[in-house]
Structure formats: C-alpha cells, structure tokens
Design a protein around this motif. Structure first.
Motif, PDB file in Angstrom:
ATOM      1  N   VAL A 144       0.821  -1.209   0.000  1.00 14.22           N
ATOM      2  CA  VAL A 144       0.000   0.000   0.000  1.00 14.22           C
ATOM      3  C   VAL A 144       0.852   1.255   0.000  1.00 14.22           C
ATOM      4  O   VAL A 144       0.452   2.290  -0.548  1.00 14.22           O
ATOM      5  CB  VAL A 144      -0.969  -0.012   1.205  1.00 14.22           C
ATOM      6  CG1 VAL A 144      -0.218   0.153   2.521  1.00 14.22           C
ATOM      7  CG2 VAL A 144      -2.022   1.084   1.065  1.00 14.22           C
ATOM      8  N   ALA A 145       2.064   1.194   0.575  1.00 19.14           N
ATOM      9  CA  ALA A 145       2.949   2.367   0.565  1.00 19.14           C
ATOM     10  C   ALA A 145       3.386   2.693  -0.860  1.00 19.14           C
ATOM     11  O   ALA A 145       3.527   3.866  -1.233  1.00 19.14           O
ATOM     12  CB  ALA A 145       4.167   2.126   1.449  1.00 19.14           C
ATOM     13  N   ASP A 174      -1.064  10.076   4.854  1.00 24.08           N
ATOM     14  CA  ASP A 174      -0.431   9.092   3.980  1.00 24.08           C
ATOM     15  C   ASP A 174      -0.523   9.487   2.505  1.00 24.08           C
ATOM     16  O   ASP A 174      -0.284   8.651   1.621  1.00 24.08           O
ATOM     17  CB  ASP A 174      -1.085   7.710   4.174  1.00 24.08           C
ATOM     18  CG  ASP A 174      -0.841   7.159   5.571  1.00 24.08           C
ATOM     19  OD1 ASP A 174       0.304   7.289   6.051  1.00 24.08           O
ATOM     20  OD2 ASP A 174      -1.785   6.618   6.168  1.00 24.08           O
ATOM     21  N   VAL A 175      -0.875  10.730   2.238  1.00 25.12           N
ATOM     22  CA  VAL A 175      -1.012  11.199   0.856  1.00 25.12           C
ATOM     23  C   VAL A 175       0.170  12.102   0.527  1.00 25.12           C
ATOM     24  O   VAL A 175       0.395  13.101   1.216  1.00 25.12           O
ATOM     25  CB  VAL A 175      -2.338  11.955   0.650  1.00 25.12           C
ATOM     26  CG1 VAL A 175      -2.461  12.462  -0.780  1.00 25.12           C
ATOM     27  CG2 VAL A 175      -3.514  11.039   0.993  1.00 25.12           C
ATOM     28  N   ASP A 209      -7.997   1.252  -0.247  1.00 24.84           N
ATOM     29  CA  ASP A 209      -7.288   2.112   0.705  1.00 24.84           C
ATOM     30  C   ASP A 209      -7.662   3.569   0.439  1.00 24.84           C
ATOM     31  O   ASP A 209      -7.505   4.077  -0.682  1.00 24.84           O
ATOM     32  CB  ASP A 209      -5.780   1.932   0.572  1.00 24.84           C
ATOM     33  CG  ASP A 209      -5.025   2.696   1.648  1.00 24.84           C
ATOM     34  OD1 ASP A 209      -4.763   2.117   2.719  1.00 24.84           O
ATOM     35  OD2 ASP A 209      -4.719   3.892   1.419  1.00 24.84           O
ATOM     36  N   GLU A 210      -8.158   4.245   1.487  1.00 26.32           N
ATOM     37  CA  GLU A 210      -8.672   5.603   1.283  1.00 26.32           C
ATOM     38  C   GLU A 210      -7.575   6.580   0.882  1.00 26.32           C
ATOM     39  O   GLU A 210      -7.783   7.444   0.025  1.00 26.32           O
ATOM     40  CB  GLU A 210      -9.355   6.097   2.561  1.00 26.32           C
ATOM     41  CG  GLU A 210     -10.072   7.427   2.366  1.00 26.32           C
ATOM     42  CD  GLU A 210     -10.848   7.862   3.594  1.00 26.32           C
ATOM     43  OE1 GLU A 210     -11.516   8.915   3.529  1.00 26.32           O
ATOM     44  OE2 GLU A 210     -10.784   7.146   4.627  1.00 26.32           O
ATOM     45  N   ALA A 211      -6.370   6.478   1.475  1.00 27.88           N
ATOM     46  CA  ALA A 211      -5.280   7.391   1.122  1.00 27.88           C
ATOM     47  C   ALA A 211      -4.879   7.202  -0.339  1.00 27.88           C
ATOM     48  O   ALA A 211      -4.604   8.188  -1.054  1.00 27.88           O
ATOM     49  CB  ALA A 211      -4.077   7.159   2.039  1.00 27.88           C
ATOM     50  N   VAL A 212      -4.847   5.944  -0.790  1.00 25.54           N
ATOM     51  CA  VAL A 212      -4.512   5.681  -2.192  1.00 25.54           C
ATOM     52  C   VAL A 212      -5.564   6.307  -3.103  1.00 25.54           C
ATOM     53  O   VAL A 212      -5.234   6.935  -4.126  1.00 25.54           O
ATOM     54  CB  VAL A 212      -4.402   4.170  -2.449  1.00 25.54           C
ATOM     55  CG1 VAL A 212      -4.201   3.893  -3.941  1.00 25.54           C
ATOM     56  CG2 VAL A 212      -3.263   3.574  -1.636  1.00 25.54           C
ATOM     57  N   ARG A 213      -6.829   6.159  -2.744  1.00 25.41           N
ATOM     58  CA  ARG A 213      -7.917   6.701  -3.570  1.00 25.41           C
ATOM     59  C   ARG A 213      -7.829   8.221  -3.673  1.00 25.41           C
ATOM     60  O   ARG A 213      -8.041   8.803  -4.742  1.00 25.41           O
ATOM     61  CB  ARG A 213      -9.265   6.248  -3.006  1.00 25.41           C
ATOM     62  CG  ARG A 213      -9.570   4.786  -3.293  1.00 25.41           C
ATOM     63  CD  ARG A 213     -10.620   4.221  -2.338  1.00 25.41           C
ATOM     64  NE  ARG A 213     -11.921   4.845  -2.465  1.00 25.41           N
ATOM     65  CZ  ARG A 213     -12.896   4.437  -3.288  1.00 25.41           C
ATOM     66  NH1 ARG A 213     -12.674   3.399  -4.098  1.00 25.41           N
ATOM     67  NH2 ARG A 213     -14.059   5.038  -3.319  1.00 25.41           N
TER      68      ARG A 213
END
Length: 687
Positions: free
Chosen positions: A136-137, A248-249, A169-173
């Motif tokens: 995810v990172a 995380d963005v 993953d919300e940060a990825v979105r």
C-alpha cells in the motif's frame, strides 16, 4: 555464503548491465557519476537502503534546476528497484523518480539532458504497471510520481480512474484523484470529458475527504473553477474525523511543517496545503484562515495561524481582517500557534504597532521554536521590541548575551522567496536584532565586551560566522557609540577576526585613536602589485581614525572598480578616480553599475549621471523582476533629493500594489517590503 550468493543473484536480476556503462563519462551535481552504481546496489540489497536513496537524491537532484546525464542513465535502474518486491525503499525510489520527472517538465530544455524525455516516456508504462501493487505504501506514493507524466496523460488518467474504483485504501484513492487532476490539462478530447464528469460526480461523494480531493483536482483541470467557491466543502473536510488519512497522501506529507508538539501535524499540513491551492485568491485565503484561527482544536489553529502568516507576508490587504485574530493567538495554549503569531507581530513592523504590548507579554515565554534549536518565543518577542527601539527588550537581550545560547544565530541567512505559501518562525541573526539598538549601547556594551574577551563559539568550518564576528558587526553598526569596546577590538587584532575588528574600529572613528600606531605599522607602501582586501581595509580604517587619506589612496591605486565602496566613503578626496568611475556606469553587471553611480555621486556631488543609472535599475520593476540591487538603488537614490525624479510613476504604482515587494523569503519578505515602501515614500516626497 548462501546470503552472499542470494545478494549477487538479486543484483544480477534487477541491475543487469550496470557495470557495462561508462559512469565516469556521465555527470551529476557533484561531478563524475562513478559512485552511482554503488548507491543503486545499496538500495537493492542493503538494510540502510533509505540512506542510499537520500545520497542518490543528493547527487542526481541536489537543489534542482537541472536533469543530469546520470539521472537519464539511472532511471531504468530506478524503475527496476521500484518493481522489485524485496527492495525496502521502494516508496523512496518512486519519490526520487517523481522529483526527477518534475524537474524534467519544469526547467528550461537547455538544463535537461537530451535523453531524459525518451527515458521518462519509456519508464511511464512500467511504473503504471505498479498501480495495483500489493504494498500500500507503493500504491499511495505512485500516483504523485505518475502525475509528472503530462506527455502520457491519455494513457495514465484512465488507469488512475479504474484503479480508484478497485482500490480499498482511502489514502490511495485520494492520491489517485489528485494525480488525475494534475494530469487533466494534458488530456486530449478523447479522455478529458470523462475525467471532468468523474470529478464532478466525486464532488458530491458521501466522504468529505473525497469531496475535498475532487474540489482541488477540478481547479487543476478547469482553470476558471475557483476553489473559493468550495469553501464549505473545504471547511467540512478539515473538521471531519477522517482528516488524518491525508497523513499518507504525498501531496500533504511533502508540505513542510516545523512543529514542536505531540501531534503528527496532519491538520496543520492539510490547512497549509489547501491554502496553497487558492493561489492569488486573497479573499478566499483570508476567509479560510479566519475560519480556523479561533477553532477549538489546537492543530487546526496552528495550521490557520501559519497560513495567515504566509498570506500577510505576501499581501497587505488582509492585515486589517487577520491581524486582530493573529494577535489573539499570541496567548494560544498551543505553543506553535503562539510562536507563529508572535513572529508575525514582531516582523510586520509598524502595521502591528497597536499590538506591541503583546510582544512584551511574551518576554517570559520559554517555549522552544523547534526540536533542533534553542531559540524561544521570548527571543522573537525581544527581536520585535528591539526593531521598535523599545527598551523592554533589554533585560532579555542582556541575559541572552550573557548565557551559553544567544537566542539568535551569528550569521545572516538569506533564503529564496520561491515558496510564498511557506512561512517559518526563524528569527534574524543576533547582529540584525541588536543593530537598531545604538541608543541603548550603554546597557548592552558591558556584556558584549565580556563575550569578546571569551572564546569565539559558533563558527562554521573554523572561519565563517561565530560570536566574535557577529558582535564586531554590531559594534560597527553602532559606530562611535561602541567606543568603550576599543580595548576588546584591539585584542582581536591578533586573531583571524582582525579585519572584522578593524572595520568596527573604523566605524568608531577618532575615538579609536589608540589603535592608530598599530595600524600605521601595517600600512601599504606604494607598489605596482594589486592591493589585497587587508591592505585596503587597514589603510581605510587608518583614514577614518586619523583623517589621513593618503595611505588608502595609495593602497587602492588604479583599481577603481574593486574598491568603489571605499572610494565612495572618501568622497571628494577620491576626485582623481572620478573619470574611471564614470566609465563603470556602462558595465554589464547591475551591482557594479549602481555601486559606480553611488561612488560617482559621493565624489562629485553631481547626481545627474548617477541618478540616471540608478533609475534604470528601479525601472526594471515594470517587468515584475525583483532583485536585491533594486533596494540598493533605492537607498542611493533616496540620498539624491530632487535628482531621483523620473521614476515617480513606477514607485507610485509599486506603492499602490497590494502585493508586498521582496526578493528573499521568510521574515525578510516583510522587512524588505517595509524598507521598499519607506525608501519609495522618501524619494517621492523629495521629488
């Protein structure tokens, strides 16, 4: 042995052909690129891979402004490393690739290696294949890297939209939405309409953070879309419980923050990042900051006061609305909010004179400004009072000068103004703080003299900076008022600080006559050899102290241009140099021209040609070009009275501008604007 074999096998697989390249023939920021292969290998297999990424970043990017040949050749190997699941520093590698791509799309073609564009185009499909990576990172970092692929926008944007639908993953979105927005201007009519429909649909999404990301993405795709129209959306998102996801963005985590508290700073970063998205929409930025300046959450107040500080350092019109709210924050429970608020009150000068008592109230505030320094909020308050010649600062300054930490640096620092949305709480250097306090020299001199008799702490590389250099600078600024310190200055003549001491003694003038016999022994004799700085400074100081100009005229000889500032000080005594100074008015270098203009005027007292040269420099303001020489030209013009005319229109227009006038960053933005307006007003009054 088995581990070593595995290591060599992995290297062979992901860095194939690395040693077949003539890296010595390639260049990076520090010269030949022979060290790049070792750093790439370290990233691939070493436990300290993150350190190796940092070292490679330093070599390939340094401070930006170019894309070197080593970066072009290293790029495929960097993508290899980003693809390799066992590499622990994959997110850092992706960030490095993104920064390289950013420079490739931002700087002039002549500063970009000719092969970069093709290498980057070839890398994009490989990077795009990582969009569904298990890590995810990697997935949250990748969109920011891909957002630099403007030339491949039609390829990347549909993939980003598709991945947004599938990723959990919300940060990825959120990162995918922002990346699509960044790439929107590069999309063709085959992709752009669907992107716009998607972003408009997301503007009504149930999740507040998704609505925030969509609102900002739309401003990228549709230039006419004002973010200020979405103020309610922004406010709700910042107050939403799920705001922490932005931690995380990449767009937010990359935003600088200098907090000294127990939080991770996400609300502060988010508010600062949103503020930057408003651009030059001063009204919306003001409204946004005011929304959170009185918020019950300390992190949000910290973000708001910092955003308000950056706004006030760029524009004048928000002062009336923002300054009262900032003044209230000088007593904030959150130390960072107090620090920024106190800093603004200190730096903004006479625009905050009604709040000067708030500075005095902070003289006992020992809250540190950062984890990395000993400066306190009380030091900021004392600086603000010192610049207003307020004696309430004196006990604090005496205490600081007497202790192990001065509270201020000993070297002037000039940072660039390329980040107008960033403001920090760095205070000026000690000589800049104490310089205006000449009228209080009697209080400060005893402790300064004590420090001059002590060790010279705080040097850089043994020569630059240091307490003694800073304190002699103060004494030079105070001039004759520094006379009691002559014995200590004479004591420095036997050290490597002797030239700084000599300049201070020269500023003291005849009151430093005790040093004249010492200087006389060092005076330069007539010679055909060019003078060095030491011989000129010593002979110039001898003249300032004894009123005998012959030694300094001998030392300068025919080297008019190099020593023009000393000739300006000599005035009519340097009349023999006037013709050579006149020839310098047409020089290619602007600083040389304005120094020559000032020198010519000081020698001849005729401002005609000198003022014309200086006015030409000031007129460059019409091209919106700010350079330090403009301030120098204004200082010299201000001494020429009516002759400074013919730049009235330019100066009146500049004074009417809402934008502050500055060349440097941080607190100097405010200081330079104040000086600019003071000088322009003085010139206009004379003409």
């Amino acid at each position: 042995m088995a581990r070593l074999l595995r290591r060599e096998k992995m290297l062979a697989l992901i860095l194939y052909g690395l040693d077949e390249i003539d890296w010595a023939a390639l260049e990076h920021a520090y010269g030949a690129a022979e060290d790049v292969p070792g750093l790439l290998r370290a990233i691939a297999v070493d436990d300290d891979a993150a350190e190796a990424v940092g070292d490679l970043d330093t070599r390939l990017l340094h401070q930006g402004g170019f894309v070197c040949s080593a970066a072009t050749t290293a790029l495929p190997y960097l993508v290899d490393l980003a693809e390799a699941a066992h590499v622990t520093a994959r997110p850092g590698v992706l960030e490095l690739i993104g920064r390289l791509a950013e420079q490739g799309g931002m700087v002039h073609d002549r500063h970009v290696d000719p092969g970069w564009a093709a290498a980057w185009s070839a890398a994009v499909p490989r990077l795009l294949a990582l969009i569904g990576d298990a890590d995810v990172a990697v997935r949250s970092t990748l969109p920011a890297t891909l957002s630099r692929a403007a030339g491949e926008a039609d390829l990347v944007v549909p993939a980003l939209r598709e991945r947004w639908r599938d990723d959990d993953d919300e940060a990825v979105r959120l990162a995918l939405i922002l990346a699509a927005g960044e790439l929107g201007p590069g999309c063709t009519v085959d992709v752009l309409p669907e992107l716009l429909i998607w972003l408009r649909d997301l503007s009504g999404h149930a999740e507040a953070q998704t609505r925030l990301a969509a609102a900002i993405a739309l401003t990228r795709v549709v230039p006419s879309h004002r973010l200020g129209a979405d103020l309610d959306t922004l406010t709700r998102a910042v107050r939403d419980a799920r705001l922490q996801v932005w931690g995380d963005v990449p767009w937010v985590t990359a935003y600088p923050v200098d907090l000294l508290n127990d939080s991770d700073g996400t609300p502060t970063r988010v508010i600062g990042w949103i503020d930057e998205q408003f651009g030059d929409d001063v009204t919306s930025r003001t409204d946004f900051s005011l929304t959170f300046l009185g918020d019950r959450d300390g992190d949000r107040r910290m973000g708001a006061v910092r955003a308000a500080a950056a706004l006030l350092a760029t524009w004048r019109s928000p002062v009336q609305r923002l300054l009262p709210a900032i003044a209230e924050r000088t007593t904030d429970r959150a130390g960072t909010a107090r620090a920024y608020a106190t800093h603004v009150i200190a730096a903004i000068g006479d625009e905050a004179d009604d709040h000067v008592d708030l500075l005095a109230a902070r003289l006992g505030d020992d809250r540190r400004l950062s984890r990395y320094s000993e400066e306190r909020i009380s030091d900021i308050a004392a600086w603000g009072l010192a610049w207003r010649h307020d004696p309430r600062c004196l006990p604090h300054l005496v205490e600081r000068l007497s202790g192990p930490n001065l509270g201020y640096g000993t070297s002037r620092v000039f940072s660039g103004a390329d980040r107008p949305f960033f403001y920090s709480t760095d205070p000026p250097a000690v000589q800049e703080v104490l310089g205006p306090l000449c009228d209080h020299a009697d209080v400060l001199l005893p402790v300064i003299r004590d420090r001059l008799r002590g060790p010279d702490e705080g040097r850089t590389n043994g020569t630059f900076g240091g307490v003694h250099q800073a304190l002699t600078d103060i004494l030079e600024q105070w001039g004759e008022a520094s006379a009691p310190a002559v014995p200590e200055l004479i004591g420095l003549l036997a050290t490597d600080r002797h030239l700084y001491a000599v300049k201070a003694l020269a500023a003291i003038g005849p009151a430093a006559s005790d040093v004249a016999p010492v200087l006389r022994k060092s005076l330069r004799r007539p010679s055909d050899e060019p003078a060095d700085e030491e011989s000129v400074v010593l002979s110039w100081a001898y003249w300032k102290i004894t009123d005998d100009p012959e030694p300094v005229l001998i030392a300068i000889g025919q080297e008019t241009g190099r020593w023009s500032s000393y000739l300006a000080d000599l005035g009519p005594l340097a009349a023999a140099h006037a013709d050579r100074i006149y020839d310098l008015l047409d020089g290619a270098d602007a600083r040389e021209r304005i120094n020559a203009a000032n020198t010519l005027f000081r020698i001849t007292r005729d401002p005609t040609d000198a003022a014309e040269t200086l006015r030409d420099v000031v007129h460059s303001l019409t091209d919106d070009r700010y350079r330090p020489v403009i301030w120098e030209a204004l200082r010299y013009l201000a001494d020429m009275g009516e002759a400074a005319g013919h730049c009235d229109l330019v100066l009146r227009e500049a004074l009417a501008s809402d934008r502050r006038h500055y060349y440097y960053g941080k607190w100097r933005r405010l200081a330079q604007d104040q000086e600019f307006r003071r000088l322009a007003t003085r010139i206009l009054a004379a003409t």
